[in-house]
Design a protein around this motif. Structure first.
Motif, PDB file in Angstrom:
ATOM      1  N   GLY A 166     -57.018 -11.027 -64.008  1.00 42.87           N
ATOM      2  CA  GLY A 166     -58.012  -9.929 -63.760  1.00 42.87           C
ATOM      3  C   GLY A 166     -57.485  -8.586 -63.676  1.00 42.87           C
ATOM      4  N   ILE A 167     -56.238  -8.562 -64.218  1.00 43.50           N
ATOM      5  CA  ILE A 167     -55.393  -7.358 -64.236  1.00 43.50           C
ATOM      6  C   ILE A 167     -55.585  -6.515 -65.628  1.00 43.50           C
ATOM      7  N   SER A 168     -55.978  -5.259 -65.505  1.00 42.95           N
ATOM      8  CA  SER A 168     -56.308  -4.264 -66.595  1.00 42.95           C
ATOM      9  C   SER A 168     -55.407  -3.163 -66.622  1.00 42.95           C
ATOM     10  N   THR A 169     -55.102  -2.774 -67.744  1.00 39.17           N
ATOM     11  CA  THR A 169     -54.074  -1.587 -67.940  1.00 39.17           C
ATOM     12  C   THR A 169     -54.776  -0.632 -68.913  1.00 39.17           C
ATOM     13  N   LEU A 170     -54.394   0.720 -68.920  1.00 41.81           N
ATOM     14  CA  LEU A 170     -54.799   1.813 -69.646  1.00 41.81           C
ATOM     15  C   LEU A 170     -53.619   2.615 -69.902  1.00 41.81           C
ATOM     16  N   THR A 171     -52.966   2.698 -71.134  1.00 42.07           N
ATOM     17  CA  THR A 171     -51.810   3.466 -71.356  1.00 42.07           C
ATOM     18  C   THR A 171     -52.253   4.669 -72.419  1.00 42.07           C
ATOM     19  N   THR A 172     -51.575   5.981 -71.870  1.00 39.99           N
ATOM     20  CA  THR A 172     -52.133   7.065 -72.941  1.00 39.99           C
ATOM     21  C   THR A 172     -50.659   7.825 -73.248  1.00 39.99           C
ATOM     22  N   LEU A 173     -50.823   8.456 -74.496  1.00 42.02           N
ATOM     23  CA  LEU A 173     -49.702   9.090 -74.988  1.00 42.02           C
ATOM     24  C   LEU A 173     -50.424  10.381 -75.498  1.00 42.02           C
ATOM     25  N   LEU A 200     -50.028   5.788 -67.426  1.00 44.45           N
ATOM     26  CA  LEU A 200     -50.291   4.385 -67.166  1.00 44.45           C
ATOM     27  C   LEU A 200     -51.084   4.283 -65.930  1.00 44.45           C
ATOM     28  N   GLN A 201     -52.345   3.516 -66.146  1.00 44.82           N
ATOM     29  CA  GLN A 201     -53.117   3.116 -65.185  1.00 44.82           C
ATOM     30  C   GLN A 201     -53.091   1.418 -65.093  1.00 44.82           C
ATOM     31  N   VAL A 202     -52.960   1.052 -63.783  1.00 42.42           N
ATOM     32  CA  VAL A 202     -52.864  -0.621 -63.651  1.00 42.42           C
ATOM     33  C   VAL A 202     -53.833  -0.722 -62.512  1.00 42.42           C
ATOM     34  N   TRP A 203     -54.965  -1.804 -62.741  1.00 39.85           N
ATOM     35  CA  TRP A 203     -55.754  -2.123 -61.543  1.00 39.85           C
ATOM     36  C   TRP A 203     -56.349  -3.788 -61.585  1.00 39.85           C
ATOM     37  N   LEU A 205     -53.469   2.065 -59.706  1.00 40.09           N
ATOM     38  CA  LEU A 205     -52.102   2.556 -59.503  1.00 40.09           C
ATOM     39  C   LEU A 205     -51.998   3.509 -60.950  1.00 40.09           C
ATOM     40  N   VAL A 206     -51.691   4.737 -60.737  1.00 41.39           N
ATOM     41  CA  VAL A 206     -51.459   5.581 -61.765  1.00 41.39           C
ATOM     42  C   VAL A 206     -50.239   6.322 -61.785  1.00 41.39           C
ATOM     43  N   PHE A 207     -49.441   6.273 -62.956  1.00 39.77           N
ATOM     44  CA  PHE A 207     -48.272   6.920 -63.097  1.00 39.77           C
ATOM     45  C   PHE A 207     -48.260   7.896 -64.319  1.00 39.77           C
ATOM     46  N   ASP A 208     -47.993   9.178 -64.086  1.00 38.72           N
ATOM     47  CA  ASP A 208     -47.991  10.138 -64.986  1.00 38.72           C
ATOM     48  C   ASP A 208     -46.750  10.786 -65.172  1.00 38.72           C
ATOM     49  N   TYR A 209     -46.230  11.243 -66.487  1.00 35.48           N
ATOM     50  CA  TYR A 209     -45.085  11.834 -66.881  1.00 35.48           C
ATOM     51  C   TYR A 209     -45.391  13.107 -67.868  1.00 35.48           C
ATOM     52  N   GLU A 210     -45.014  14.099 -67.522  1.00 34.10           N
ATOM     53  CA  GLU A 210     -45.088  15.237 -68.392  1.00 34.10           C
ATOM     54  C   GLU A 210     -43.857  16.207 -68.617  1.00 34.10           C
ATOM     55  N   THR A 211     -43.561  16.562 -69.676  1.00 39.43           N
ATOM     56  CA  THR A 211     -42.330  17.326 -69.919  1.00 39.43           C
ATOM     57  C   THR A 211     -42.659  18.515 -70.924  1.00 39.43           C
ATOM     58  N   THR A 212     -42.290  19.764 -70.616  1.00 34.75           N
ATOM     59  CA  THR A 212     -42.656  20.764 -71.462  1.00 34.75           C
ATOM     60  C   THR A 212     -41.189  21.466 -71.917  1.00 34.75           C
ATOM     61  N   ALA A 232     -47.146   9.773 -59.136  1.00 32.45           N
ATOM     62  CA  ALA A 232     -47.247   8.225 -58.918  1.00 32.45           C
ATOM     63  C   ALA A 232     -48.396   8.139 -57.858  1.00 32.45           C
ATOM     64  N   THR A 233     -49.568   7.608 -57.963  1.00 31.68           N
ATOM     65  CA  THR A 233     -50.585   7.803 -56.755  1.00 31.68           C
ATOM     66  C   THR A 233     -51.349   6.847 -56.910  1.00 31.68           C
ATOM     67  N   ILE A 234     -52.368   6.591 -56.094  1.00 23.87           N
ATOM     68  CA  ILE A 234     -53.568   5.623 -56.325  1.00 23.87           C
ATOM     69  C   ILE A 234     -54.880   6.467 -56.429  1.00 23.87           C
ATOM     70  N   LEU A 235     -55.434   6.037 -57.498  1.00 22.14           N
ATOM     71  CA  LEU A 235     -56.761   6.257 -57.570  1.00 22.14           C
ATOM     72  C   LEU A 235     -57.860   5.419 -57.165  1.00 22.14           C
TER      73      LEU A 235
END
Length: 513
Positions: A419-426, A469-472, A485-492, A507-510
């Motif tokens: 039952g695990i799902s993930t969404l990875t974005t770039l 990355l989102q995991v639920w 579970l939501v993890f985001d990283y951004e660099t400029t 890193a947060t819970i959505l």
């Protein structure tokens, strides 16, 4: 209290640096430049899209949400495996051939139907109605519902009481999103004495059509932490000026919600109305509370393969609990399933944003976005997407905050075991600002370069890379909400020192509904 009309106000270090310009330069051109908001509304919308599951059609982005992807996956029909058969034996027995073909049609085994139908048509003895029925079902399997509907209409003209044909025509109309026409046919079938399983299908389809016109609600909430809410430069950059501005940390909640309603019109047309609210509030830095409220109404045309829409919208923004700006615009979008598993989309947004306490329209902003996207469904458990976008932020009276942003993004969604799902974005974007010399000159221009650490004569260019990355767990909910579970990283990085070396991690819970 912060200046409510400056999204990211000038820090003390910038002001002191600008004051260090020679007196002769200031005397020649005493009006010092004002650096506009670091985060305009377009940039803020892009930032928030990874922090919420509520889609905002006014955001200049080609990202596809997981919920949108799941809806598309459910709408794609999977073809059945071919059934084993002996072709020569079937050709030798037309009655058996008719029964076998009819069984394949009932099972919607389109692989077998497509293989057998040419041979069945070549028989001296065949069933013309069965051939028409098979032709129509083949069209439906290829999402050519309009051609199938025409065949069904012809068959009903010959026999109005041919209820299986009427049922299949209604299903084809529903698949083609001709909801008004489909509803009419299902209501006729509801008045007929049909077998219980068939009647259940009719009632279920009517319920689906009726639900498509009900208000649809969506909501999400998450904890947010901003380690540099006041947008202060890094310590390394500040040391060059001999000043120190503390980076403020803010903790709060981001709550988003939407309400949308669709009105089904004849001939595949539809109308929509809706609203969207994205509220970001901090309990320890309330001066930076930021609220976006959007209302929209639009019209469109869609069928099984195509969707084209035009949606005007208006967004009211509140910052520091005070009115901040008003953005009006229109979103024009179109998409087409070019293959059963591949959809191509294009979106254009035109907007104009005006600001409170800006009677001279010095910061009035015209926005233009063009995005192209490809969405591919590998199977019922996995999908990919990728998009290109160009956004033009044009402030006619200030080239300092006018820019072009070219971006590319990609996403990968996957359902795993247990039952695990993930969404990875770039994502990767380049902002190229206009030449400040178009608006500034003399000592004012020199002061601008000094204040932001830019090389005289250069134009600002920011490069931003992001990873998400989102995991639920699909079968786990809390009070009807699914935690992610939501993890985001951004660099400029930037060629202007003040904006260089910026990193953001979260890193947060959505909670999503």
């Amino acid at each position: 209290m912060n200046n409510q009309y400056m999204r990211k106000p000038l820090t003390a270090s910038i002001l002191l640096s600008m004051m260090a310009i020679s007196l002769s330069a200031i005397a020649a051109d005493p009006e010092l430049p004002e650096i506009g908001p670091e985060l305009d509304q377009a940039a803020e919308l892009i930032k928030r899209q990874n922090q919420t599951s509520v889609a905002d059609p006014t955001a200049p982005s080609t990202v596809i949400s997981d919920s949108e992807a799941q809806d598309a996956i459910r709408s794609r029909q999977q073809l059945a495996e071919a059934t084993a058969y002996n072709l020569e034996a079937l050709k030798a027995n037309p009655a058996a051939f008719s029964k076998f073909l009819n069984d394949a049609l009932a099972a919607q085994d389109m692989v077998t139907v497509k293989q057998l139908l040419p041979h069945y048509k070549a028989l001296e003895i065949n069933d013309p109605m069965l051939i028409k029925f098979a032709d129509a079902l083949i069209y439906r399997s290829e999402a050519k519902n309009k051609q199938a509907i025409e065949i069904y209409r012809g068959m009903l003209a010959e026999d109005p009481d041919f209820h299986p044909v009427r049922l299949n025509m209604a299903i084809a109309m529903q698949a083609d999103k001709q909801y008004a026409a489909a509803k009419e046919q299902f209501l006729k079938l509801q008045a007929v004495d049909l077998p219980a399983p068939v009647m259940a299908r009719v009632k279920n389809s009517l319920s689906q059509i009726n639900n498509s016109e009900k208000w649809q609600f969506n909501a999400s909430a998450s904890y947010v932490r901003d380690n540099n809410i006041n947008d202060a430069p890094s310590k390394t950059i500040q040391s060059q000026w001999g000043n120190s501005v503390e980076q403020k940390t803010a903790n709060g909640l981001q709550v988003s919600g939407s309400a949308n309603k669709r009105f089904n019109l004849p001939n595949n047309f539809y109308a929509t109305v809706g609203g969207n609210a994205s509220l970001k509030g901090y309990w320890d830095q309330t001066d930076y509370n930021d609220y976006l409220l959007t209302a929209s109404a639009g019209v469109g045309y869609d069928d099984a393969k195509n969707d084209v829409s035009l949606t005007p919208f208006v967004t009211k923004r509140y910052y520091d609990e005070e009115p901040y700006s008003l953005r009006k615009g229109v979103t024009v979008s179109g998409s087409r399933w070019v293959k059963p598993k591949l959809k191509l989309s294009a979106t254009t947004i035109f907007s104009n944003e005006t600001f409170e306490d800006d009677s001279n329209a010095n910061r009035e902003t015209d926005g233009r976005f063009l995005g192209l996207n490809a969405f591919y469904i590998k199977d019922a458990k996995e999908y990919f997407y990728g998009g290109l976008g160009n956004y033009r932020n044009d402030v006619p009276k200030s080239s300092i905050i006018s820019y072009d942003r070219n971006s590319v993004n990609a996403g990968w969604g996957r359902e795993w075991k247990r039952g695990i799902s993930t969404l990875t974005t770039l994502g990767y974007g380049i902002k190229k600002y206009d030449d400040p010399a178009d608006a500034l000159a003399g000592g004012t221009l020199q002061g601008y370069y000094v204040s932001v650490g830019g090389e005289p004569g250069s134009t600002r260019e920011d490069k931003t890379a992001s990873l998400g990355l989102q995991v639920w767990k699909r079968d786990f909910t809390l009070l009807g909400l699914t935690p992610r579970l939501v993890f985001d990283y951004e660099t400029t990085s930037s060629n202007f020192a003040y904006y260089d070396d910026r990193d953001e991690q979260a890193a947060t819970i959505l909670l999503t509904k």
